[in-house]
Scaffold this motif. Structure first.
Motif, PDB file in Angstrom:
ATOM      1  N   GLY A 254      11.156 -51.750  20.344  1.00 19.52           N
ATOM      2  CA  GLY A 254      11.332 -52.539  19.132  1.00 19.52           C
ATOM      3  C   GLY A 254      11.555 -51.629  17.947  1.00 19.52           C
ATOM      4  O   GLY A 254      11.524 -50.401  18.057  1.00 19.52           O
ATOM      5  N   LEU A 255      11.768 -52.222  16.811  1.00 16.70           N
ATOM      6  CA  LEU A 255      12.086 -51.481  15.594  1.00 16.70           C
ATOM      7  C   LEU A 255      11.137 -51.890  14.476  1.00 16.70           C
ATOM      8  O   LEU A 255      10.934 -53.082  14.225  1.00 16.70           O
ATOM      9  N   VAL A 256      10.563 -50.896  13.812  1.00 19.39           N
ATOM     10  CA  VAL A 256       9.750 -51.138  12.620  1.00 19.39           C
ATOM     11  C   VAL A 256      10.526 -50.605  11.422  1.00 19.39           C
ATOM     12  O   VAL A 256      10.962 -49.447  11.422  1.00 19.39           O
ATOM     13  N   ILE A 257      10.722 -51.439  10.422  1.00 20.62           N
ATOM     14  CA  ILE A 257      11.434 -51.060   9.207  1.00 20.62           C
ATOM     15  C   ILE A 257      10.406 -50.858   8.102  1.00 20.62           C
ATOM     16  O   ILE A 257       9.648 -51.777   7.768  1.00 20.62           O
ATOM     17  N   PHE A 258      10.378 -49.649   7.540  1.00 24.03           N
ATOM     18  CA  PHE A 258       9.458 -49.330   6.460  1.00 24.03           C
ATOM     19  C   PHE A 258      10.211 -49.248   5.140  1.00 24.03           C
ATOM     20  O   PHE A 258      11.383 -48.850   5.101  1.00 24.03           O
ATOM     21  N   SER A 259       9.553 -49.628   4.074  1.00 25.20           N
ATOM     22  CA  SER A 259      10.068 -49.450   2.724  1.00 25.20           C
ATOM     23  C   SER A 259       9.005 -48.718   1.917  1.00 25.20           C
ATOM     24  O   SER A 259       7.897 -49.234   1.723  1.00 25.20           O
ATOM     25  N   ARG A 260       9.331 -47.487   1.513  1.00 28.45           N
ATOM     26  CA  ARG A 260       8.380 -46.641   0.775  1.00 28.45           C
ATOM     27  C   ARG A 260       7.069 -46.493   1.565  1.00 28.45           C
ATOM     28  O   ARG A 260       5.985 -46.538   0.994  1.00 28.45           O
ATOM     29  N   GLY A 261       7.183 -46.381   2.880  1.00 29.00           N
ATOM     30  CA  GLY A 261       6.023 -46.162   3.726  1.00 29.00           C
ATOM     31  C   GLY A 261       5.252 -47.412   4.093  1.00 29.00           C
ATOM     32  O   GLY A 261       4.276 -47.347   4.840  1.00 29.00           O
ATOM     33  N   VAL A 262       5.699 -48.580   3.597  1.00 25.53           N
ATOM     34  CA  VAL A 262       5.022 -49.848   3.878  1.00 25.53           C
ATOM     35  C   VAL A 262       5.870 -50.652   4.860  1.00 25.53           C
ATOM     36  O   VAL A 262       7.085 -50.772   4.664  1.00 25.53           O
ATOM     37  N   PRO A 263       5.275 -51.204   5.929  1.00 29.62           N
ATOM     38  CA  PRO A 263       6.073 -51.982   6.891  1.00 29.62           C
ATOM     39  C   PRO A 263       6.703 -53.199   6.232  1.00 29.62           C
ATOM     40  O   PRO A 263       6.022 -53.985   5.575  1.00 29.62           O
ATOM     41  N   ASP A 264       8.025 -53.328   6.383  1.00 30.98           N
ATOM     42  CA  ASP A 264       8.770 -54.415   5.761  1.00 30.98           C
ATOM     43  C   ASP A 264       9.147 -55.484   6.781  1.00 30.98           C
ATOM     44  O   ASP A 264       9.207 -56.670   6.454  1.00 30.98           O
ATOM     45  N   ALA A 265       9.434 -55.071   8.005  1.00 24.71           N
ATOM     46  CA  ALA A 265       9.807 -56.026   9.055  1.00 24.71           C
ATOM     47  C   ALA A 265       9.684 -55.349  10.410  1.00 24.71           C
ATOM     48  O   ALA A 265       9.718 -54.123  10.521  1.00 24.71           O
ATOM     49  N   VAL A 266       9.525 -56.170  11.434  1.00 25.23           N
ATOM     50  CA  VAL A 266       9.491 -55.700  12.822  1.00 25.23           C
ATOM     51  C   VAL A 266      10.502 -56.511  13.606  1.00 25.23           C
ATOM     52  O   VAL A 266      10.569 -57.739  13.465  1.00 25.23           O
ATOM     53  N   MET A 267      11.303 -55.824  14.414  1.00 25.55           N
ATOM     54  CA  MET A 267      12.313 -56.506  15.221  1.00 25.55           C
ATOM     55  C   MET A 267      12.108 -56.179  16.693  1.00 25.55           C
ATOM     56  O   MET A 267      11.859 -55.026  17.046  1.00 25.55           O
ATOM     57  N   SER A 268      12.197 -57.195  17.538  1.00 24.12           N
ATOM     58  CA  SER A 268      12.053 -57.034  18.980  1.00 24.12           C
ATOM     59  C   SER A 268      13.199 -57.766  19.665  1.00 24.12           C
ATOM     60  O   SER A 268      13.690 -58.787  19.156  1.00 24.12           O
ATOM     61  N   LEU A 269      13.655 -57.239  20.805  1.00 21.17           N
ATOM     62  CA  LEU A 269      14.800 -57.797  21.510  1.00 21.17           C
ATOM     63  C   LEU A 269      14.431 -58.243  22.915  1.00 21.17           C
ATOM     64  O   LEU A 269      13.628 -57.607  23.591  1.00 21.17           O
ATOM     65  N   ASP A 270      15.060 -59.341  23.353  1.00 21.13           N
ATOM     66  CA  ASP A 270      15.072 -59.717  24.766  1.00 21.13           C
ATOM     67  C   ASP A 270      16.390 -59.247  25.345  1.00 21.13           C
ATOM     68  O   ASP A 270      17.456 -59.553  24.790  1.00 21.13           O
ATOM     69  N   VAL A 271      16.334 -58.514  26.438  1.00 16.73           N
ATOM     70  CA  VAL A 271      17.530 -57.937  27.032  1.00 16.73           C
ATOM     71  C   VAL A 271      17.641 -58.384  28.485  1.00 16.73           C
ATOM     72  O   VAL A 271      16.661 -58.340  29.233  1.00 16.73           O
ATOM     73  N   ALA A 272      18.834 -58.804  28.885  1.00 22.02           N
ATOM     74  CA  ALA A 272      19.109 -59.144  30.288  1.00 22.02           C
ATOM     75  C   ALA A 272      20.614 -59.042  30.514  1.00 22.02           C
ATOM     76  O   ALA A 272      21.411 -59.309  29.608  1.00 22.02           O
ATOM     77  N   ASP A 273      20.980 -58.630  31.730  1.00 19.48           N
ATOM     78  CA  ASP A 273      22.392 -58.497  32.096  1.00 19.48           C
ATOM     79  C   ASP A 273      23.144 -57.569  31.148  1.00 19.48           C
ATOM     80  O   ASP A 273      24.333 -57.770  30.868  1.00 19.48           O
ATOM     81  N   GLY A 274      22.445 -56.561  30.625  1.00 13.85           N
ATOM     82  CA  GLY A 274      23.088 -55.568  29.781  1.00 13.85           C
ATOM     83  C   GLY A 274      23.420 -56.032  28.380  1.00 13.85           C
ATOM     84  O   GLY A 274      24.139 -55.343  27.650  1.00 13.85           O
ATOM     85  N   ARG A 275      22.881 -57.179  27.966  1.00 19.66           N
ATOM     86  CA  ARG A 275      23.143 -57.691  26.618  1.00 19.66           C
ATOM     87  C   ARG A 275      21.864 -58.209  25.971  1.00 19.66           C
ATOM     88  O   ARG A 275      20.897 -58.541  26.658  1.00 19.66           O
ATOM     89  N   VAL A 276      21.904 -58.300  24.648  1.00 27.80           N
ATOM     90  CA  VAL A 276      20.770 -58.835  23.895  1.00 27.80           C
ATOM     91  C   VAL A 276      20.837 -60.358  23.941  1.00 27.80           C
ATOM     92  O   VAL A 276      21.819 -60.959  23.502  1.00 27.80           O
ATOM     93  N   GLN A 277      19.791 -60.964  24.493  1.00 28.94           N
ATOM     94  CA  GLN A 277      19.739 -62.416  24.612  1.00 28.94           C
ATOM     95  C   GLN A 277      19.078 -63.062  23.396  1.00 28.94           C
ATOM     96  O   GLN A 277      19.500 -64.125  22.945  1.00 28.94           O
TER      97      GLN A 277
END
Length: 293
Positions: A254-277
């Motif tokens: 997953g991905l954590v996006i920080f702004s000035r050292g503070v967490p701004d958003a978290v992104m997580s993906l479901d993946v199957a068959d070689g693509r993001v579902q």
């Protein structure tokens, strides 16, 4: 039993108790509250009368989680926009080297499966978590929930069918998921819409959780084109001193996006068959405290 021994016994089981409570409740803070209450009850119990500390601790934690789940259900009904579980940093590759065990734990802690578990009754959810995620025998679950073993088997079968019918498919190879996540991040941040659409399944969906406290879609976005264009818009949003960190979140990359050292958003993906579902973005600041530096 000495205090130090009582503490040692509890700490030896803390990770499993937290894992059960989190899968039951979908919030780190609620899970920690339940585990803390379990400790208070354990420390105040005549432990000489406890034949099986593990069974005692699991019973208390599960019942407290069921009670808490019933209390917070009404809160979620008034939630602004889509609701997602609070994301949690995990490191299953380090703690569970066995590939089959890791895959099972990763699946049962994923945001997608936790969302599906929301539609189960509290008892069904407890049985599913104890049986499918942690492999507890039916007899032990029956004692934990004060139900007959036949009733527990019925609850388990119903919960399993429900989850299997609704849960997304997953790419089981962690390296493939990691590589696709990195390509997805690169395409999003570079503004390459063609590459981004190539990585998204045609029927891809995006679920954004802001709780009304940040900018996020108030409805689930569907189709690769809508998801891709939204993500490109997010990537162009100005962020002060941005930092992007790929890490394991809920059993997958997953991905954590920080702004000035503070967490701004978290992104997580479901993946199957070689693509993001599916793409899950948690932008509610109340759910990002665990990622604070």
């Amino acid at each position: 039993m000495a205090t130090d021994t009582a503490t040692d016994v509890f700490e030896a089981h803390r990770s499993v108790l937290t894992g059960v409570a989190y899968r039951m409740l979908g919030r780190v803070a609620d899970a920690e509250d339940v585990v803390q209450e379990t400790w208070l009850r354990w420390s105040g119990t005549d432990r000489e009368q406890v034949r099986d500390p593990r069974a005692f601790l699991m019973r208390v934690t599960t019942r407290l989680a069921i009670d808490r789940l019933r209390q917070i259900t009404s809160r979620r009904e008034s939630y602004v926009g889509p609701w997602l579980p609070e994301p949690m940093a995990t490191d299953l590759g380090r703690t569970t080297p066995d590939a089959a065990e890791r895959a099972l734990l990763a699946e049962t802690v994923s945001l997608a499966v936790l969302v599906v578990l929301e539609s189960l009754s509290p008892l069904e959810r407890a049985v599913f978590v104890l049986r499918e995620a942690f492999g507890f025998p039916y007899g032990e679950i029956a004692e934990t929930l004060d139900r007959s073993e036949a009733a527990v088997r019925q609850l388990s079968g119903r919960a399993r069918r429900h989850v299997e019918e609704r849960k997304p498919r997953f790419e089981v190879d962690p390296r493939q998921r990691q590589e696709l996540t990195e390509k997805f991040l690169a395409a999003s941040t570079s503004g390459d819409i063609e590459q981004l659409l190539a990585l998204l399944a045609p029927d891809a969906r995006l679920v954004g959780d802001s709780g009304g406290k940040a900018k996020a879609p108030l409805r689930v976005l569907e189709t690769a084109d809508k998801v891709g264009r939204f993500l490109l818009g997010v990537a162009q949003r100005p962020i002060e001193e941005p930092e992007l960190v790929i890490t394991e979140i809920n059993g997958g990359p997953g991905l954590v996006i920080f702004s000035r050292g503070v967490p701004d958003a978290v992104m997580s993906l479901d993946v199957a068959d070689g693509r993001v579902q599916s793409v899950y973005i948690v932008h509610n600041p109340d759910k990002l405290a665990a990622f604070a530096r």
